[in-house]
Design a protein around this motif. Structure first.
Motif, PDB file in Angstrom:
ATOM      1  N   ARG A 188       0.781  -1.342   0.069  1.00 40.16           N
ATOM      2  CA  ARG A 188       0.078  -0.108   0.057  1.00 40.16           C
ATOM      3  C   ARG A 188       0.834   1.182   0.057  1.00 40.16           C
ATOM      4  NH1 ARG A 188      -4.984   0.355   1.516  1.00 40.16           N
ATOM      5  NH2 ARG A 188      -5.410  -1.703   2.182  1.00 40.16           N
ATOM      6  N   ASP A 205       2.087   4.963   1.110  1.00 38.08           N
ATOM      7  CA  ASP A 205       2.050   5.596   2.433  1.00 38.08           C
ATOM      8  C   ASP A 205       1.908   7.182   2.118  1.00 38.08           C
ATOM      9  OD1 ASP A 205       4.530   6.196   1.856  1.00 38.08           O
ATOM     10  OD2 ASP A 205       5.706   5.064   3.557  1.00 38.08           O
ATOM     11  N   GLY A 256      11.439  -3.271   7.384  1.00 42.10           N
ATOM     12  CA  GLY A 256      11.597  -1.862   6.768  1.00 42.10           C
ATOM     13  C   GLY A 256       9.971  -1.586   6.168  1.00 42.10           C
ATOM     14  N   SER A 313       8.297  -2.552   3.654  1.00 41.33           N
ATOM     15  CA  SER A 313       7.596  -3.638   3.084  1.00 41.33           C
ATOM     16  C   SER A 313       7.542  -4.608   4.066  1.00 41.33           C
ATOM     17  CB  SER A 313       8.545  -4.221   2.098  1.00 41.33           C
ATOM     18  OG  SER A 313       8.804  -3.286   1.066  1.00 41.33           O
ATOM     19  N   THR A 326      17.149  -4.661  12.223  1.00 42.97           N
ATOM     20  CA  THR A 326      17.072  -3.499  13.091  1.00 42.97           C
ATOM     21  C   THR A 326      15.452  -3.209  12.974  1.00 42.97           C
ATOM     22  OG1 THR A 326      18.910  -3.056  11.611  1.00 42.97           O
ATOM     23  CG2 THR A 326      17.744  -1.055  12.551  1.00 42.97           C
ATOM     24  N   ARG A 336      13.827   5.539   6.351  1.00 40.49           N
ATOM     25  CA  ARG A 336      12.639   5.827   5.981  1.00 40.49           C
ATOM     26  C   ARG A 336      11.636   5.576   7.107  1.00 40.49           C
ATOM     27  NH1 ARG A 336       8.139   5.855   3.312  1.00 40.49           N
ATOM     28  NH2 ARG A 336       8.123   6.497   1.093  1.00 40.49           N
ATOM     29  N   ALA A 362      11.815  -9.519   2.765  1.00 44.01           N
ATOM     30  CA  ALA A 362      11.381  -8.125   2.736  1.00 44.01           C
ATOM     31  C   ALA A 362      12.647  -7.300   2.957  1.00 44.01           C
ATOM     32  CB  ALA A 362      10.503  -7.797   3.875  1.00 44.01           C
ATOM     33  N   GLY A 384      14.459  -5.454   0.779  1.00 47.70           N
ATOM     34  CA  GLY A 384      14.695  -3.985   0.372  1.00 47.70           C
ATOM     35  C   GLY A 384      15.416  -3.796  -0.887  1.00 47.70           C
ATOM     36  N   PHE A 385      15.818  -2.826  -1.424  1.00 49.48           N
ATOM     37  CA  PHE A 385      16.216  -2.579  -2.932  1.00 49.48           C
ATOM     38  C   PHE A 385      17.652  -2.350  -2.903  1.00 49.48           C
ATOM     39  CE2 PHE A 385      11.857  -2.009  -2.316  1.00 49.48           C
ATOM     40  CZ  PHE A 385      11.182  -2.481  -3.342  1.00 49.48           C
TER      41      PHE A 385
END
Ligand code: NAP
Length: 555
Positions: free
Chosen positions: A65, A67, A196, A198, A219, A337, A386, A388-389
């Motif tokens: 979704r 944000d 994070g 996701s 984290t 973020r 999940a 990240g990138f």
């Protein structure tokens, strides 16, 4: 299939020719195609996926979704479009955003100029001809004068380097590259790695389905309740009555989001007033929480008042104090973020969920039937990554981009990306980047950043076209000056206080450089406009007419 043609072979291949090749059919690529056509240019998009939407095509994990509020996370360039489209929720889900992207593609008849299932493998500038040759992994070749990389900031999924990952016999899904076919997660023993944005969205959904869910956390992260809800029709009507004015007002805000931003220091108000303000924002929901005071991202003492407020909320929601403690982040709030969630922390009260702290129980290996962290083995059927990138530069570094004198972009950016305005990089003429490193990109409502960059590129193409110019290229000195400015803008903020993808430290071997421009949308846009008005100051424009051959103002 790998593209194995040599550079010489590729140069001599007959290839369909366009004025503009656009790489990527996300929101940036689609708008670029639309504007290129309006300029009377021939253009095509090359897109890896079988459909439009870019990152929203791939990130179809349960719970995905946006944000940024729906009324703002959409194109503003067409009044008819923004009036006719209705969002069903305060924050749009991934399927609805994808539906919107398809609506736009149909409305502007974009599909006929998009080549799907075409992953760009290389883009090579042929000096002398002043042409980009763009080749796909499937061995197709295209030529164009102008090449626009609309490849996205969060589009290259980062798979972790966990020993034994390849030996796992169950299913492995990455949130950033989720399968298009339905995924059955019911009654599975699921391991989710990553907490994070996701992870925070997918965990509550996985917990509803799983027999047992293990969340492997390295984290903990700050997250604010999204307070998502069905779209309020009065609110929608209010927006639509003055959409254009509101979009303009949003562009006066640093993040390009029309929001309520505090102008006072958090330390200049009484603790009671501060608490009241944080409570008000917590109740309102969403990432606007960190807009409460002007210095939350600049001053550690100010920041810790907000961070402590959220940590306290986590401890109130999570019933097991030991679990709550593990979920309480220690980095400055907003330096990574910030996330928005639906029932994330409350999900940790479920009986079918175990939080595994990887800081005290480091991830050892994945084996056929599960995962070992610390000395404990966790039997799993499914792994959800999940993780990240390879953000901002990842999609570009997957492409073999070769500029003047056979310089590769990878080589040029070995110590970190250098651009002028995030839009171009010297040595790579006629190659534009949308939301590139050194632009506000990921610190904004990215659709605003995209629209502004794409419009700038289109205006630039119009300028070049009317002057019969052959090439435009950022000068090395303008680039150096811009990168210095980008670096200075980040100094004195708390962004560099956390190990985040903003700095690229989540990708092994990637140079640690803070990539986005923190100067904000209005400042950045003003600079971009001034550069253009000033005859594209800092760029060299060369063309057929002798007058254009004179190098324009440098630096
Ligand atoms: P991310 O913020 O980079 O989070 C990746 C998570 O995976 C982190 O918790 C990280 O831990 C963990 N991780 C990575 N490698 C690991 C390893 N080898 N072992 C253990 N843990 C590992 O990625 P993301 O959640 O996909 O979000 C990226 C960005 O996409 C967001 O910040 C946001 O901008 C955007 N996004 C937005 C939305 C939205 O609009 N709602 C939703 C999803 C994503 P460490 O922190 O310790 O590295």
């Amino acid at each position: 299939m790998q593209n194995t043609d040599s550079l010489e072979q590729r140069s001599s291949i007959e290839a369909p020719s366009f004025d503009v090749i656009i790489v990527g059919a996300g929101f940036a690529g689609m708008y670029m195609l639309h504007l290129a056509r309006e300029l009377g240019l021939t253009a095509t998009i090359l897109e890896t996926a079988p459909g439009v939407g870019g990152t929203w095509f791939w990130n179809r994990y349960p719970g995905a979704r946006c944000d940024v509020e729906s009324m703002q996370y959409s194109y503003s360039f067409c009044e008819e479009l923004q009036q006719e489209w209705s969002w069903s929720e305060r924050y749009a889900s991934q399927p609805e955003i994808l539906k919107y992207a398809n609506h736009v593609a149909n409305k502007f008849d974009l599909l006929r100029d998009i080549r799907f299932n075409s992953r760009v493998a290389s883009a090579i500038f042929h000096e002398g001809e002043d042409v980009w040759q763009v080749s796909t992994a499937g061995g197709e070749h295209y030529r164009a004068k102008w090449c626009v990389m609309a490849t996205g900031c969060l589009s290259a999924a980062q798979r972790p380097n966990i020993p034994g990952l390849g030996t796992f016999k169950g299913e492995i899904y990455h949130t950033g590259n989720w399968p298009q076919e339905p995924v059955d997660l019911a009654s599975r023993k699921i391991g989710a790695i990553g907490t994070g944005s996701s992870g925070i969205q997918v965990v509550p959904e996985l917990a509803k389905l799983a027999k047992h869910l293990y969340v492997f956390q390295r984290t903990p992260n700050f997250s604010i309740p999204a307070r998502n809800q069905p779209m309020d029709s009065a609110y929608e009507a209010e927006w639509k009555q003055s959409y254009a004015e509101r979009r303009m007002a949003a562009r006066t805000m640093p993040a390009g989001i029309l929001s309520d931003i505090g102008t006072k220091s958090a330390l200049a108000v009484s603790p009671e007033d501060r608490l009241q303000e944080y409570e008000r924002r917590w109740a309102a929901g969403g990432t606007g929480f960190t807009g409460a005071y002007s210095d939350l991202l600049k001053n550690e003492d100010a920041n810790s008042t907000a961070a402590e407020f959220v940590r306290k909320k986590i401890r109130e929601v999570v019933t097991d104090p030991a679990v709550a403690n593990l979920l309480a982040p220690v980095h400055p709030i907003g330096s990574k973020r910030i996330c928005a969630d639906t029932n994330y922390f409350a999900t940790f009260n479920r009986q079918n969920l175990t939080l595994v702290d990887l800081r005290s129980n480091p991830l050892q290996e994945v084996s056929e039937n599960g995962l070992t962290a610390g000395s404990q083995f966790y039997e799993l059927d499914t792994l959800v990554l999940a993780t990240g990138f390879d953000a901002i530069t990842g999609a570009l570094s997957k492409i073999d981009i070769v500029g003047r004198q056979a310089l590769t972009l990878k080589e040029k950016w070995r110590d970190g990306p250098n651009t002028y305005l995030g839009l171009m990089t010297s040595g790579f003429p006629n190659l534009f980047i949308v939301t590139g490193p050194g632009s506000p990109s990921v610190l904004t409502n990215v659709i605003v950043a995209i629209e502004d960059n794409v419009k700038w590129i289109a205006d630039c193409l119009a300028y070049l076209k009317t002057r019969g110019a052959e090439t435009i290229e950022a000068t090395a000195s303008a680039e150096e000056g811009w990168m210095e400015h980008v670096g200075q803008a980040a100094e004195g903020t708390l962004y560099t206080k956390a190990k985040s993808w903003y700095l690229g430290v989540n990708v092994p071997g990637k140079p640690a450089v803070f990539m986005p421009y923190v100067g904000g949308v209005p400042t950045y846009q003003k600079i971009c406009e001034e550069v253009a008005t000033d005859g594209y100051r800092g760029f060299v424009i060369e063309g057929r007419s002798e007058s254009l051959r004179a190098r324009q103002a440098v630096g």
